[in-house]
Design a protein around this motif. Structure first.
Motif, PDB file in Angstrom:
ATOM      1  N   SER A   1       0.840  -1.190   0.000  1.00 19.76           N
ATOM      2  CA  SER A   1       0.000   0.000   0.000  1.00 19.76           C
ATOM      3  C   SER A   1       0.880   1.247   0.000  1.00 19.76           C
ATOM      4  O   SER A   1       2.095   1.170   0.142  1.00 19.76           O
ATOM      5  N   ASP A   2       0.250   2.394  -0.130  1.00 18.93           N
ATOM      6  CA  ASP A   2       0.990   3.657  -0.096  1.00 18.93           C
ATOM      7  C   ASP A   2       1.802   3.799   1.190  1.00 18.93           C
ATOM      8  O   ASP A   2       2.967   4.159   1.156  1.00 18.93           O
ATOM      9  N   SER A   3       1.155   3.495   2.292  1.00 19.35           N
ATOM     10  CA  SER A   3       1.856   3.713   3.558  1.00 19.35           C
ATOM     11  C   SER A   3       3.028   2.740   3.708  1.00 19.35           C
ATOM     12  O   SER A   3       4.067   3.085   4.260  1.00 19.35           O
TER      13      SER A   3
ATOM     14  N   GLU B   1       2.845  -1.145   9.137  1.00 15.92           N
ATOM     15  CA  GLU B   1       1.800  -0.513   8.323  1.00 15.92           C
ATOM     16  C   GLU B   1       0.920  -1.573   7.669  1.00 15.92           C
ATOM     17  O   GLU B   1      -0.305  -1.444   7.639  1.00 15.92           O
ATOM     18  N   ALA B   2       1.555  -2.624   7.169  1.00 19.84           N
ATOM     19  CA  ALA B   2       0.808  -3.664   6.477  1.00 19.84           C
ATOM     20  C   ALA B   2      -0.134  -4.363   7.447  1.00 19.84           C
ATOM     21  O   ALA B   2      -1.300  -4.622   7.136  1.00 19.84           O
TER      22      ALA B   2
ATOM     23  N   GLU C   1      -1.403  -3.231  10.182  1.00 24.35           N
ATOM     24  CA  GLU C   1      -2.500  -2.337  10.564  1.00 24.35           C
ATOM     25  C   GLU C   1      -3.592  -2.338   9.489  1.00 24.35           C
ATOM     26  O   GLU C   1      -4.779  -2.526   9.782  1.00 24.35           O
ATOM     27  N   GLU C   2      -3.172  -2.182   8.253  1.00 28.33           N
ATOM     28  CA  GLU C   2      -4.148  -2.107   7.161  1.00 28.33           C
ATOM     29  C   GLU C   2      -4.875  -3.431   6.954  1.00 28.33           C
ATOM     30  O   GLU C   2      -6.088  -3.459   6.743  1.00 28.33           O
ATOM     31  N   GLN C   3      -4.109  -4.513   7.032  1.00 23.83           N
ATOM     32  CA  GLN C   3      -4.743  -5.816   6.817  1.00 23.83           C
ATOM     33  C   GLN C   3      -5.726  -6.131   7.931  1.00 23.83           C
ATOM     34  O   GLN C   3      -6.801  -6.670   7.674  1.00 23.83           O
TER      35      GLN C   3
ATOM     36  N   GLN D   1      -7.464  -4.042   9.599  1.00 20.16           N
ATOM     37  CA  GLN D   1      -8.678  -3.260   9.350  1.00 20.16           C
ATOM     38  C   GLN D   1      -9.514  -3.894   8.245  1.00 20.16           C
ATOM     39  O   GLN D   1     -10.731  -4.015   8.364  1.00 20.16           O
ATOM     40  N   ALA D   2      -8.836  -4.294   7.181  1.00 21.66           N
ATOM     41  CA  ALA D   2      -9.554  -4.892   6.059  1.00 21.66           C
ATOM     42  C   ALA D   2     -10.236  -6.197   6.497  1.00 21.66           C
ATOM     43  O   ALA D   2     -11.391  -6.455   6.145  1.00 21.66           O
TER      44      ALA D   2
END
Lengths: 451, 473, 443
Positions: free
Chosen positions: A280-282, B284-285, B287-289, B291-292
């Motif tokens: 991702s961007d981040s 970061e990954a 955190e995003e995963q 959430q998804a």
């Protein structure tokens, strides 16, 4: 070849139909391997036909080499015998594709590019980038366990094959593994076929694990001043939480100008470390920041690549073996497999040896994997070529690795065993070959120990 | 009591401390974690490859078979004696020979315990990825024999992806070295064939493994569902979103009530099913995963999605999962665990079928799945003292396996074939397929010295599960 | 006259206390306990693993295995550390099983005469009697102070003695005069306001060999607002008897203690000894199959028993400590961690000491080899465990070793004494808390 060629040809013809075989000299010569030209090429279109062809070939005493796009036929010792080619270009079916299961089952003739195109619409891919720029077929990729820079993050075909069907010289079709991602029922025969270069059987169907495509991509270029700094960079990156998709080091002798569209490293004596990151961007932001930090600490120039440069870099890095070969037909291309820690040291030895031999070289190193491709660009003649190759082989072995000659002029090939010497496990390999192919129908003499 | 000649020879090949032969000792080597089989003639504890070679030589000469054994935690009877033979117990070959962090490799003897290897390298930030639930006790030699998996193999692969080289003693006493510390050694991938061969091809005396870097961040989510169907649908929905969690486990309500009673990990006992999902990698990954994944779970009617707030909470959730078999063991005196695999999109259908089987045979079945892999562990509860129940258990298990095969799956995902399922092999393999497997065995182990009666069908009980259910305690 | 000598009216029973189906059938022979077991880790054989021991018990029960010397040997070799209980996913109560098995061995198996005599002297004559213990303590103290012990240990005479006299003699605890026996029967007021009223369980040998530790414990409790009652009629807890399979004697001792503490209305019964605490908390098990009338009182008693670390960590404990500049590591006593499942309490207390750098010890959950009197009766195995423990301790680089049980203290001190860094301190958590607290009061 047995005496009664004519009757054998008739039988092949009866088996496949006239239109699925050729004895045309021009066609046959395009399928030559190490100077040997087959008399016959067959084009089966089903697994059953492949099995029948293999049995007939074995019964007729023919030696056979399977292929599709011939991207890897130069790898291996010269065939002892080579009577017929088995082309898999008529086998391109996708038998089973379930995006939600992340699995696909295909025939061996399907090209990597075709598969990628098919699954990309579901935002999936088979993360392999072996030489051949997507033209290599899946059967060939699996049979050679061929991989490229993506191996850093995803491994090789060995890690992605879930199961396969194999045609044998007994005329049988053998199933091993399955379509599910976990399976420990019975011996894993598939492992034997992966990397066997068509010497045990012919893969007629392969089931593979697919992966989600990374969201965004970005390529970074670092220019370490010397191999020592490159080693420090490699250590720092491998010890960091960064997990790049690809990470290669490109090296070339001073003044080497390979091709107009070659990556910049190959135009100068500069080292270039190319790193491909995805996410991702981040994530990319974080990776950029961390890489920049590491580069700064080691005083290494750092830049982010534009998309076109990135594309160009990776196409060339993946296809290193082939495009170098195309530009320099007399080149010696070596694959050196090493413990990860030894890559830079080997590169430095290789540079020295090439200089001593007054030959230009170019190299691509998969830093996190321990695989180095070295190309000696200038024609050296068989004796000098052999001397240089043996010196490099010696260096590789001293560093705890091995050297494989993937491509070289035929006269040099005749002087070497391209795989190196067999070790204490060779006897079992030989017996396995006999268990599968006792008449040595399949690519005889090509594998290690001229099996 | 004077020892028989075979024993005296074995002692000469090793030492007195290394050979068990008295009846009261052999009694303790008739079982593994699955079942009770027959007693060995002797148990030998070698400490070096040379001793293994000598013992194999004696066995070959005397015409008794040799069965390798690690910790005896296997679930398919691989380390028990099916036909007359001596056990080579590798528990004393437990040295970590070399740790080479820069090359991400370790060289170990086969008796090293899986978790002990990870512990030995954790301070440096590495671990050994395959993590079977028995990892605190099972040995790496056993992992190699069974090609062991575990919850985290979803993202990292099973043992075959992490064992790179082997030292193997063959039936003629030859010692060979397959694979290497580096990738792509030329020649056939013998390592790949021997991993998962359940001790039938040779005795592995040293293993070179890959070590993985510990992730920077880990997040463990617990998604709670009121309907089992929603949980199973969520599994495919997560992967369809392009996320590969490090682990994706499912337990049904029945199981998690038992788990909760045993561990108090905080599993919701009033729910129908939970998914235990772990994502790891770059902060970061993760955190995003996370959430998804939470979003996907909610879209699929998750009642609640919790996130472990501390390492303790996370460890507790995993303790619950890894001890789930045992927790169900508290409910009934005996259980029989299955190990089928199906394509993960067929999970909802499979669960419905399991419920049917439960009814059909009037049994209780707990469902524990490595859902992300489609690897099912239905646990059938029973009391071995009830013979009619035992029969129903075997029939129910057989039905479940047949269903997996019908769905395009496999009879075993990670527990192995052993003596349990060798007669079921024809369900997924043709006679031609099996003939090729026999040839492979013939190459490595021509005299049939090693671990006879395992993996390949013997033809004696065609199509039957061979477990001797309820024997022992 | 003290507790056990009053001869409470407990009927000597020969009732079989063999392992029961309801307990051993929980074992699914999965083997997850193997690597947690200290003897299996060293020997690598099933017979000396928890799974294997349970299997042997079952075979004895089913008549497939004779209750003879080999069986007794494997049961004796068990440390009863109960690490397997922590590892067990099925909730097998291994301690209960091995204790029952030993009780059965005691009934049905005749040990060699010397062993019988030694066991009788120690378990029946010495331990239950405070008077005899004190006498023995005085004799031992004289021996230690006279220089005779030192002479004996350095002379090498013991090395030529049969068995392992030399190693065993080095484990003898220092006798600490004045003995704590003087404190029995006293009530120590809380300093500051009284928040709790607790009873202190002083132990038997601890009164002589750990008199200072007992004093520190009482002081620390008082400092935390506890009025501390030390009942006079208390005696040996019987843990060693339970471990040895001597359940009748254990029951007599239990009844004495239940009676002695029943008179005091207290919030908790505190012990600083993990082995005592474990058995005190499990008194009800002793009365499941014999002397049933004591089952309920035992439950009432056990419900109030708390380890000192458990108790302090559960209250708003006084955190006023002087800084301690040390790198320390903590070894979990088995009977605290595995039998009582207390892991975080001592760590929480230690974390409150400023300056203390607590490094986690690898394999802290593995027994150090002390295990009651195991280091005396199974000295060779205990020595091997201690050597392994000391290697792990060395890895931490700690200059202070903490634990929470006197037996472990003795064993670890023996380990430190023979190491190259023999100046390292080995302390009970309570001793460090007391020391740091008192230092703070002085400043």
């Amino acid at each position: 070849m047995v005496a009664d060629v004519k009757s054998a040809l008739k039988e092949f013809s009866a088996l496949l139909g006239e239109e699925h075989l050729t004895t045309d000299a021009a066609t046959c010569s395009t399928c030559a391997v190490d100077g040997k030209v087959p008399r016959l090429i067959v084009y089966p279109s089903t697994a059953e036909e492949v099995a029948a062809v293999l049995k007939l070939a074995a019964d007729s005493g023919f030696a056979l080499i399977p292929f599709r796009n011939r991207t890897k036929l130069d790898i291996g010792n010269p065939p002892e015998r080579y009577d017929m080619g088995l082309s898999l270009k008529g086998m391109n079916n996708v038998w089973h594709y379930e995006p939600a299961d992340l699995t696909i089952s295909v025939e061996p003739g399907l090209k990597l590019k075709e598969l990628q195109h098919l699954v990309a619409r579901d935002r999936l891919w088979l993360p392999l980038d072996p030489a051949g720029d997507g033209q290599a077929s899946l059967g060939g990729i699996v049979a050679a366990n061929a991989s490229g820079p993506l191996r850093h993050a995803y491994g090789s075909p060995r890690d992605m094959v879930l199961g396969m069907k194999i045609a044998t010289v007994q005329g049988k079709i053998i199933k091993t593994g399955g379509r599910v991602v976990k399976n420990v029922a019975g011996y894993d025969l598939g492992k034997l076929l992966i990397g066997s270069y068509g010497t045990l059987g012919v893969i007629v169907e392969v089931s593979l694990k697919l992966f989600p495509l990374p969201g965004r991509r970005e390529t970074f270029i670092l220019q370490p001043g010397n191999l020592g700094i490159a080693r420090d960079l490699r250590r720092r990156i491998l010890e960091s939480p960064l997990s790049p998709l690809r990470m290669v080091l490109l090296v070339a002798s001073a003044g080497t100008k390979l091709r107009v569209d070659a990556p910049r490293a190959f135009d100068s004596s500069r080292l270039e470390m190319c790193i491909d990151a995805g996410g991702s961007d981040s994530m990319l932001m974080r990776i950029r920041t961390m890489l920049e930090g590491i580069a700064k600490e080691l005083a290494v120039p750092f830049e982010s690549c534009n998309a076109q440069d990135a594309e160009n870099t990776w196409v060339h890095a993946s296809d290193f073996r082939r495009w170098i070969g195309e530009g320099h037909p007399q080149a010696i291309v070596l694959k050196i497999c090493l413990p990860i820690s030894a890559s830079e040291q080997f590169l430095s030895m290789a540079q020295q040896e090439a200089e001593n031999a007054k030959a230009r070289m170019a190299a691509m190193s998969l830093l996190g994997v321990g695989i180095v491709y070295v190309a000696v660009l200038d024609s050296l003649g068989a004796a000098d070529g052999e001397h240089l190759t043996r010196r490099l082989k010696h260096s590789a072995e001293n560093l705890g690795g091995v050297l494989i000659v993937e491509q070289c002029p035929l006269e040099l090939k005749m002087r070497l065993d391209v795989w190196g010497e067999p070790k204490d496990d060779y006897e079992i390999m030989r017996k396995l070959k006999m268990a599968w192919d006792s008449r040595r129908t399949l690519a005889p003499g090509r594998m290690i120990g001229r099996i | 009591m004077k020892s028989p000649p075979l024993i005296r020879e074995l002692v000469r090949a090793t030492n007195t401390e290394a050979v068990l032969w008295r009846a009261e000792d052999l009694l303790l080597y008739e079982y593994d974690a699955l079942s009770v089989m027959r007693q060995p003639e002797a148990v030998v504890f070698p400490t070096t490859t040379e001793e293994v070679v000598r013992v194999v030589g004696i066995a070959a000469q005397q015409g008794v078979s040799v069965i390798p054994r690690g910790a005896g935690t296997g679930l398919s009877g691989g380390a028990t004696v099916a036909e007359r033979g001596i056990l080579i117990a590798l528990s004393r070959m437990n040295k970590i020979v070399e740790i080479d962090l820069e090359n991400q490799r370790a060289r170990v003897q086969p008796g090293v315990v899986n978790l002990d290897l990870s512990r030995a390298v954790e301070d440096a930030g590495y671990y050994f990825a395959p993590d079977p639930s028995s990892q605190k006790a099972c040995t790496l030699g056993g992992n190699v024999a069974e090609n062991s998996g575990g919850p985290h193999t979803l993202a990292y692969g099973v043992t075959t992806h992490h064992a790179l080289g082997l030292e193997i003693v063959l039936s003629d006493g030859d010692v060979i070295h397959t694979g290497a510390k580096f990738w792509d050694r030329p020649g056939y991938d013998l390592t790949g064939v021997v991993v998962g061969s359940e001790g039938t091809l040779g005795i592995v005396t040293e293993i070179t493994v890959r070590l993985c870097r510990l992730p920077e961040a880990v997040k463990t989510l617990l998604a709670i569902f009121d309907r089992v169907l929603d949980a199973t649908r969520t599994v495919a929905a997560i992967t369809a979103r392009g996320i590969t969690p490090a682990a994706l486990e499912m337990m049904d309500g029945f199981t998690l009530r038992a788990v909760e009673a045993a561990t108090g990990a905080g599993y919701p006992i009033d729910s129908a099913a939970v998914l235990l999902i772990e994502v790891e990698g770059l902060r970061e990954a993760v955190e995003e995963q996370a959430q998804a994944i939470e979003a996907v779970c909610r879209e699929n009617s998750a009642r609640e999605v919790r996130c472990a707030r501390s390492e303790e909470e996370r460890a507790l959730l995993w303790k619950g999962r890894k001890n789930a078999f045992g927790a169900l063991g508290r409910i009934a005196p005996n259980y029989y665990v299955q190990d089928g695999v199906i394509p993960r999109t067929r999970l909802p259908e499979m669960l419905e079928f399991t419920a049917e089987v439960e009814k059909r045979y009037a049994l209780r079945i707990g469902n524990i799945f490595h859902a992300g892999d489609g690897n099912l562990h239905p646990l059938i509860m029973f009391d071995a003292r009830d013979r009619s129940e035992c029969e129903r258990v075997v029939r129910a298990a057989r039905d479940l396996i047949a269903k997996c095969v019908e769905m395009g799956g496999s009879i075993t995902g990670e527990h192995g074939v052993g003596v349990e399922k060798n007669e079921l092999m024809p369900l997924i393999f043709s006679e031609d397929d099996l003939e090729m497997q026999r040839r492979i065995k013939g190459v490595f182990n021509p005299s049939g010295l090693f671990n006879p009666g395992k993996v390949l069908p013997t033809g004696k009980m065609c199509g039957e599960l061979r477990i001797q259910i309820g024997a022992g305690a | 006259m003290n507790a056990a000598e009053e001869k409470h009216p407990v009927a000597a029973t020969q009732a079989a206390e063999a392992p029961q189906w309801e307990h051993y059938s929980k074992c699914i022979h999965c083997g997850l306990c193997l690597n947690a077991c200290p003897t299996y880790r060293l020997l690598g054989v099933e017979m000396d693993s928890p799974r294997g021991r349970i299997y042997q018990m079952i075979q004895v029960e089913q008549g497939r295995l004779r209750l003879g010397k080999p069986y007794a040997h494997h049961m004796d070799l068990c440390l009863n550390c109960r690490a397997c209980e922590t590892a067990c996913p099925s909730g097998v109560e291994y301690g209960r099983l091995v204790e029952a098995a030993r009780s059965e061995i005691e009934r049905a198996y005749r040990r060699p005469w010397a062993e019988r005599w030694a066991r009788k002297f120690f378990f029946d004559y010495l331990l239950p009697s405070r008077r005899r213990l004190e006498m023995a303590g005085n004799v031992l103290r004289m021996f230690q102070r006279s220089g005779l012990e030192k002479a004996l240990l350095t002379s090498g005479v013991l090395k030529i003695m049969p068995g392992r006299m030399d190693a065993v003699a080095r484990l003898a605890p220092r006798m600490e005069k004045p003995f704590f026996t003087d404190w029995l029967g006293r009530v120590i007021p809380a300093s500051g306001g009284r928040r709790y009223r607790v009873a202190f369980f002083a132990g038997c040998i601890a009164n002589l060999a750990f008199a200072r530790l007992n004093e520190a414990t009482v002081r620390l409790l008082a400092r935390n607002g506890c009025e501390v009652v030390i009942p006079k009629a208390q005696g040996c807890c019987g843990a060693l008897h339970v471990h040895a399979g001597l359940r009748d004697t254990a029951r007599q001792l239990a009844v004495a203690n239940i009676t002695a503490f029943a008179r005091e209305g207290v919030d908790a019964i505190i012990t600083n000894t993990a082995g005592c605490g474990a058995v005190l908390k499990e008194y009800p098990i002793l009365f499941e199959r014999a002397d049933r009338e004591w089952h309920e009182p035992a439950k009432g008693f056990s419900a109030r028993v708390k380890d000192v670390t458990e108790f302090l960590a559960s209250i708003d404990f006084c955190q006023d400590f002087a800084p301690v500049k040390a790198r320390a590591t903590y070894q979990d006593p088995c009977h605290l961690l595995h039998a009582q499942r207390i892991r975080s309490a001592p760590r929480k207390l230690l974390a409150a000491i400023p300056g203390l750098d607590l490094v986690e010890l690898k394999e802290a959950e593995i027994c150090c080899g002390s295990a009651g009197i195991y280091n005396v009766v199974q000295n060779e195995m205990a020595e091997r465990l201690l050597a392994a423990k000391m290697r792990r301790i060395d890895e931490t680089g700690a200059d202070m070793i903490l634990t929470a049980n006197p037996g472990c203290l003795l064993q670890l001190r023996a380990g430190v004494a023979r190491s190259t860094q023999n100046q390292r301190r080995v302390l009970h958590v309570v001793e460090l808390l007391d020391e740091a607290g008192r230092k703070q009061e002085l400043t």
